[in-house]
Write a protein that holds these residues in place. Structure first.
Motif: not given
Length: 916
Positions: A552, A554, A564, A580, A707, A709-710, A713, A744, A760, A762
């Motif tokens: 991960y 951040y 996030d 997430v 994968v 994510y927010t 990204l 990542c 972000i 991930l």
């Protein structure tokens, strides 16, 4: 006659000279002509631009009107869906095209196939226009360059009787075919231009004649009077005038020049070289070279002399020319200009400090901007020392005296100042401490005469003086009554020491910088608090589980922390939940809201709820947060939170996923191919839509990577989310050998940029399937006699797995669970054991009634089975399935929680249950 001829010749020559390009009249005529031509060209350009715009608008309006009329005409929709639409629509389209004088009229079906076209060979082929907006019911007007040149074409959807789009009608008009009214005005503009040129020429001719009449009417009296005025002015001005002839003799000198150069009364007519002039001035006048404000010292005065040659000496072309020189006394002017220049330089430093200091909210960068603004212009070296609490963003109490050197800069390197980052304990007698104590700048123009400064570090101060540093000005960094540190300005070498006029400048620059430093300190404090809060709410470590291998990242936003978050939550049955989420906004409020939502997700996950139920409960929670706001609460709303919740089962390989306003996941298959699963998207959390959350279930192969994510990204102001999603797919596609950590790094290399504007989160998870030999399953009939065979089979499987130490405990647990299922539940009854990081025992049945733990009385004959299960297992619980429920238990196989045998623990559990 001679006078008359001279006058006539002069008049003719004057006419030519006045009207020539060197005369004022000629220059005015050329200027008028240029202005008229430029205005004409501007008018023509504006007319052409207006013509182009009018043609473009007319073409768009005509094509859109024809397309809408044909699309809404009776029978068009029916003809499109008819068996032979071209036979019906082609004649109509051609008739409409010719009647409306457009370039083409085309009818398309839903697949984008042309049904009509002016060129028959184009019928039946795909159109170049994007059909998707038309199928969505949108009208498309666009510019196009075709075989006929630039054109504007419009497409209008054709709707059927039920409102559905059955096709589209397009019409196009070439821009060149539209004649603009603005072009018709070009002849008038050109005619006006010609008239203006003629008027300018005539006006210039009339003006030249008038000037000739006025200049040739002068007589001897007027000329004599003009000479007398000239002589009076020459001797009364406060500037010396000297005229030297071609032979080097002094022809004319006025009273001011005689006084400044100390010339005798009989100087006129004498040779300049024979006069008693200073050597520099005599050489200048004799040489005849050009000079501008050349400075010469005469006694206690400073003279500025300018010299230029004269043309046409003695009215003989080619003869040697004389020269004229002017002399000014600049003694007082130089003094005033020096002071003005110094004041202007100080004002420049203050202005530049206001522009350059405080461009960021970084304490160290602001301190460096202070030093870089003043070094070279105001000081040779600048050092900035700050209290340590300022760097940490902490509150100050005004009693700090120890500082840390933040910046050392100067006009050259190698100065023996304390290094950046070093801690300095200031002595009480130093100018720095006096400045910090009094809040005013302290001046030490001569450091050798400053024992208080030398007491700080005798050896170090001696090295500074040996290096050439000789003057110090220390100014406190004071903002809002809070002392932040001190800035020291140093001068070295031949530069003049600081004086009293420099104190105000130092205090002004230090005050401006102190405000910026305090703003940066406050921002650092708030940012540190927000980051600390957010990090305390984020996962500190990932739980031990075998279902997924996780990596991960951040990345906080450039403007600060946000909302996030991500999570990996182990679930019963060796399953794992991947979460997430994103709370829109930044700062403490977003971080605190994120913590509440993350805690809620953990609580809901402990109940083993499906993803859609969890998102539904989160939606109610966010809505309730907004309802709990008081009328005086001015904080931001919580609306706008998104979340994606996925549950992966390593036994079956199934993944169940739901998302509320969140970007879709990306799945990387073992062969390197990338897919985006079709997970239905629900409205964001807290919007109050009331719509149910939908889930998607799909099976993942061993080694696949998910994968999550927010939106920070893939979404940026300069690109939409679809473009970012495509970049993400390109970054991970075609690379099957990457592990989660490498994935990542690959994602963050391609996305999102150096300084993201949004947070972000991930999360990359590589899934694993449990081996079939680690899973055992039995079907149990509805007969208590079947308990013993199943228990024996389970014991044998535990022996096979090497778990002999927990055989007895597991037999007791399964006996109770299977017996309860046979007695109180319904078929089908299934027993499953999973050998993972713990031993998982699950009993599935067709009933939705969950058992409850209770303490049986001494006289009760039953009710102790589930209590024993709870005592023997590390964890137990119930989860609901599509066909009933499952009661599960977990027994720890690692660490201090693993039970070595079942006897003593069972005895203690029974004694505790009966209160004995």
């Amino acid at each position: 006659m001679a006078g008359s001829e001279r006058s006539s010749g002069a008049t003719g020559g004057g006419a030519r000279s006045v009207f020539g390009l060197r005369s004022v009249v000629g220059q005015m005529f050329v200027l008028q002509l240029v202005v008229v031509v430029l205005l004409a060209l501007g008018a023509i350009f504006l007319l052409l631009l207006m013509s182009r715009q009018e043609s473009h608008q007319e073409a768009g309006s005509r094509s859109l009107a024809l397309a809408e009329g044909f699309a809404h005409a009776p029978g068009t929709a029916a003809a499109i869906v008819s068996p032979n639409p071209t036979a019906v629509l082609q004649p109509r389209a051609e008739a409409a095209r010719k009647g409306a004088e457009v370039s083409f009229v085309v009818v398309l079906n839903r697949e984008g196939i042309r049904l009509t076209h002016p060129l028959p060979d184009r019928i039946g082929k795909h159109t170049s226009t994007d059909i998707k907006p038309l199928l969505a019911g949108e009208t498309v007007v666009e510019d196009w360059v075709g075989t006929l040149g630039p054109q504007v074409r419009a497409y209008v959807p054709v709707r059927g009787p039920g409102g559905e789009v059955v096709g589209a009608v397009g019409a196009g008009v070439t821009v060149a075919s539209i004649q603009s009214a603005a072009r018709e005005q070009l002849p008038a503009v050109l005619g006006a231009t010609g008239a203006a040129v003629l008027l300018s020429t005539g006006g210039a001719a009339l003006l030249s004649r008038r000037l000739l009449r006025q200049t040739h009417g002068l007589g001897p009296t007027e000329i004599t009077r003009m000479y007398e005025h000239h002589d009076a002015v020459l001797h009364s001005v406060r500037e010396g005038v000297v005229i030297v002839g071609p032979d080097g003799a002094l022809r004319l000198v006025n009273d001011e020049a005689r006084r400044l150069l100390r010339l005798p009364e009989d100087a006129e007519g004498r040779d300049v070289a024979g006069l008693d002039l200073p050597p520099g001035i005599a050489d200048l006048l004799v040489s005849g070279r050009e000079a501008t404000d050349a400075l010469y010292r005469v006694g206690d005065r400073t003279l500025a002399i300018s010299q230029r040659p004269t043309d046409g000496a003695d009215d003989h072309p080619g003869a040697e020319s004389g020269r004229v020189a002017t002399v000014r006394d600049t003694t007082e002017l130089l003094t005033l200009s020096g002071r003005a220049e110094a004041a202007q330089q100080r004002l420049g430093v203050v202005y530049e400090a206001g522009m350059r200091i405080g461009t960021t909210l970084d304490v160290r960068r602001t301190a460096r901007e202070l030093a870089e603004t003043t070094v070279g212009r105001f000081a040779d070296f600048v050092t900035v020392d700050l209290v340590d609490a300022v760097l940490r963003g902490e509150e100050l109490h005004g009693e700090e005296r120890d500082v840390r050197r933040i910046v050392v800069t100067g006009v050259r390197d190698g100065a023996p100042f304390a290094a950046e980052g070093s801690r300095i304990e200031l002595a009480p007698a130093t100018p720095q401490v006096r400045a910090m104590s009094t809040g005013r700048a302290v001046l030490k123009p001569v450091l050798r005469d400053a024992p208080g400064w030398r007491s700080q570090d005798p050896e170090g101060t001696q090295r500074l003086m040996d290096y050439g540093v000789h003057s110090l000005l220390a100014a406190p960094l004071l903002a809002r009554g809070t002392l932040l540190g001190v800035v020291c300005f140093w001068r070295a070498g031949p530069r003049e020491p600081f004086d009293a006029d420099d104190l105000a400048l130092a205090e002004e620059v230090a005050a401006r910088a102190a405000v910026s430093l305090d703003n940066a300190r406050r921002y650092t404090r708030e940012h540190t608090m927000a980051v600390t809060l957010q990090h305390s709410l984020m996962p500190r470590y990932l739980p031990v589980q075998e279902a997924v291998e996780v990596a991960y990242r951040y990345l906080p936003a450039q403007a600060g922390v946000g909302g996030d978050w991500f999570d990996v939550i182990p679930l019963p049955g060796a399953r794992v939940a991947l979460v997430v989420g994103d709370v829109v906004g930044h700062g403490l409020h977003a971080a605190a809201t994120m913590g509440r939502l993350r805690t809620a997700v953990h609580n809901f996950s402990a109940l083993d709820l499906p993803p859609d139920d969890i998102l539904g409960h989160l939606d109610e929670l966010v809505d309730r947060m907004d309802q709990e706001r008081t009328p005086g609460d001015d904080g931001p709303d919580v609306t706008g939170a998104t979340c994606l919740y996925a549950v992966y089962d390593p036994v079956t390989g199934d993944c169940v996923m739901a998302r509320a306003g969140h970007p879709p996941p990306v799945v990387i298959h073992p062969d390197g191919s990338v897919t985006v699963p079709d997970v239905p998207v629900s409205p964001p959390l807290g919007t109050g839509s009331g719509l149910p959350v939908e889930t998607a279930r799909f099976t993942l192969p061993e080694g696949a990577r998910i994968v999550l994510y927010t939106d920070g990204l893939v979404e940026r102001p300069d690109r939409d989310i679809d473009t970012g999603l495509g970049m993400l797919i390109d970054a991970v596609g075609g690379r099957p050998g990457l592990d989660p950590e490498e994935t990542c790094r690959a994602v963050l290399t391609a996305l999102p940029g150096a300084q993201p504007r949004d947070d972000i989160a991930l999360l990359v998870a590589r899934i694993h399937r449990l081996d079939a030999d680690r899973i055992a399953e039995w079907q149990v009939p509805s007969d208590t006699a079947a308990v013993a065979p199943v228990r024996a089979a389970c014991a044998a499987k535990l022996q096979e797995w090497g778990l002999e130490e927990i055989v007895f405990t597991t037999e007791l647990i399964l006996s109770e669970l299977i017996t309860n299922a046979i007695r109180y539940a319904a078929q089908p009854i299934t027993v499953r054991m999973v050998h993972s990081t713990s031993l998982i025992c699950e009993v599935f049945d067709g009933s939705s009634t969950a058992p409850h733990l209770r303490r049986a009385a001494i006289t009760d004959e039953g009710g102790r089975g589930l209590f024993l299960v709870a005592q023997l297992a590390d964890r137990w619980g119930t989860r609901y399935t599509a066909r009933g429920k499952a009661i599960w238990t977990e027994q720890n196989l690692r660490g201090p929680g693993a039970a070595p045998s079942g006897g003593p623990d069972l005895t203690d559990a029974l004694l505790d249950h009966w209160n004995l």
